[in-house]
Design a protein around this motif. Structure first.
Motif: not given
Ligand SMILES: C[S@@+](CC[C@H](N)C(=O)[O-])C[C@H]1O[C@@H](n2cnc3c(N)ncnc32)[C@H](O)[C@@H]1O
Length: 530
Positions: A247-269
């Protein structure tokens, strides 16, 4: 494959010959291997390797080389990461210089402590080259630092240099035999190389530790059997353990390390559809067609995690919140947008105050959402149970970003979402897409005989991947959409994340509950609630 490229140019091991051309009949050569982290044609490579820049031995040759040296690839290695991003690997016949070699010290020297701080900062900020260089130095320093070894292994693994990560995961495990994350990372790496041996090992772990949910899940992935494969959903205990820990590192890991963008892409959609439908003169304007209903937006975020969707969609439910930007350059705004960021005055485009509900199996994730303040209601529990608890037609938008990757069988989720949504309500989610080979495996398991032709029959179902996540067949999702009375408004292929330098292909979907009679679906949903 679009991301970092591993250049393998020669070999460090002068005892083994490897061929330099794919299937070529030319002579084998003794050679050195230089592995390079970074983009193809990275500066420095030509100077470092005059005359060798374009020759890459086939990956299989390198793998067999590593296996020849050590069957489990547990090599005594020393890594040097140069300023230009080259990783030079030296294998030594003895263990001198190997990770963990030398007389370990329990406390870091001052320079080591500061190196560790710098490396950790670079790692958190996504500067992996700098981080890898510093961690590599630390990992062979006398101070036995498991963090440096773990992070170096994680970087190497994420760049597709998984074999080189093995000794560093081993180092962590030797130091902390109970470290389940390191075990499971190591299991993941070795599972690709030696699936038979790793399956046997997991069987043994599950036999000895019946409550080891990670091992049970991993075994299900390797054997395509057991609860996760058969019931079509990951064990909630497994999810809780993994996400509470992350949990604590979730955003760092997904967003910075794995280029996770689904929430932003869903907002755009969703935005794109809302703008288009407001501007459409043909769009129906009767109250039952209007989104949201009279009570403002009522949004349910399934598997809310640390609350990225809550923050990104909050301006719909909270008139005081300005919409967060979704463009790449401004992504950090979402990451820092916690409680204090709410404007006092209603935003000019604001509507009626609605309700944002988040549900997640991980209580630690829910705690982070609570701190963030984007949700009006938070539930620790299962996504389907939460949907089942909602009043019929009460919801304007059901969101699920990267959560259906833990639910293979989506029949119940679709049925419950259809019931919870108001007429014309929206259902927006992301999925990992099944590849053709996986579709074929699933079809064969189902007893497919090929009589009706390949394409017609294999586009069905879901597959539990070695990664521990489910991928879905596009045809399966379309069939469920039809069955439960949804119109498909938008479909968009995306790279869900980039893992071990491989892009994971997926899809965003925006469905709309049709406004006609739903008695059939509602009955089906009511039956599945029971
Ligand atoms: C990859 S994270 C995505 C989090 C968030 N949606 C985002 O996009 O940042 C998946 C989340 O789904 C949660 N999850 C997985 N299966 C679930 C289930 N059946 N019910 C509720 N939450 C679940 C996990 O605990 C985790 O927080």
């Amino acid at each position: 494959a679009g991301g970092a490229v591993v250049h393998v140019v020669g070999s460090w091991c002068d005892a083994v010959d490897i061929p330099f051309s794919d299937g070529g009949s030319g002579p084998s050569r003794r050679c050195r291997v230089v592995l390079c982290l970074g983009e193809e044609g990275a500066p420095g490579l030509p100077e470092a390797l005059p005359g060798w820049t374009t020759t890459c031995p086939p990956r299989d040759a390198v793998l067999s080389l590593l296996r020849a040296v050590s069957p489990l690839a547990v090599l005594p290695l020393v890594l040097h990461v140069s300023e230009e991003g080259h990783v030079e690997v030296q294998a030594t016949a003895s263990s001198a210089g190997a990770p963990g070699a030398g007389a370990p010290s329990a406390t870091p020297r001052e320079d080591e402590a500061s190196l560790l701080r710098q490396a950790s900062q670079a790692y958190d900020a996504g500067d992996f080259l700098l981080a890898a260089r510093e961690f590599a130095r630390l990992a062979s320093a006398p101070y036995e630092d498991a963090t440096a070894a773990y992070n170096l292994a994680a970087i190497l693994h994420s760049f597709g240099l998984s074999l080189l990560a093995v000794p560093y995961f081993m180092k962590v495990i030797l130091r902390s035999p109970e470290d389940r994350t390191a075990h499971s990372m190591l299991g993941g790496v070795l599972g690709e190389l030696e699936p038979g041996a790793v399956t046997l090992a997991y069987r043994e772990i599950v036999r000895r530790q019946p409550t080891n949910h990670r091992a049970a899940h991993r075994l299900a992935c390797l054997t395509q059997s057991g609860r996760a494969a058969e019931e079509g959903r990951a064990d909630p205990e497994y999810i809780r353990e993994v996400f509470d820990e992350m949990a604590e590192q979730f955003e760092t890991r997904l967003v910075h390390h794995l280029q996770y963008r689904a929430p932003w892409q869903l907002r755009d959609l969703v935005d794109e559809f809302l703008v288009a439908s407001t501007e459409d003169p043909e769009a129906p304007t009767t109250p039952e067609h209007r989104l949201p209903g009279a009570g403002g937006w009522r949004i349910v975020d399934l598997g809310c995690g640390s609350g990225l969707c809550g923050r990104l969609f909050r301006h719909l439910t909270d008139p005081r919140a300005a919409p967060l930007p979704t463009d790449e350059a401004e992504i950090h705004q979402t990451l820092v947008a916690l409680k204090g960021a709410v404007a006092r005055e209603p935003h000019p485009s604001a509507g009626v105050r609605g309700v944002m509900t988040g549900v997640d199996l991980s209580s630690k994730m829910v705690d982070i959402c609570r701190e963030g303040g984007a949700y009006d209601t938070l539930v620790v529990g299962d996504a389907n149970d939460c949907l089942a608890s909602l009043a019929t037609g009460s919801t304007s938008l059901v969101l699920s970003a990267d959560t259906f990757i833990y639910i293979g069988d989506l029949e119940r989720s679709f049925s419950l979402a259809a019931e919870a949504l108001q007429p014309n309500g929206l259902f927006a989610f992301s999925l990992e897409s099944m590849g053709r080979h996986e579709q074929q495996q699933v079809a064969e398991k189902r007893g497919w005989d090929g009589a009706q032709g390949l394409d017609a029959e294999i586009d069905e179902g879901f597959f539990l991947r070695a990664s521990g996540r489910y991928a879905h067949a596009p045809g399966y999702v379309m069939r469920l959409a039809r069955k439960f009375g949804f119109t498909v408004l938008r479909r968009k292929p995306i790279t869900v994340r980039t893992e071990t330098a491989v892009p994971i292909e997926g899809e965003l979907l925006l469905l709309q509950r049709q406004s006609g009679s739903f008695s059939g679906q509602i009955q089906a949903a009511a039956a599945s609630k029971g």
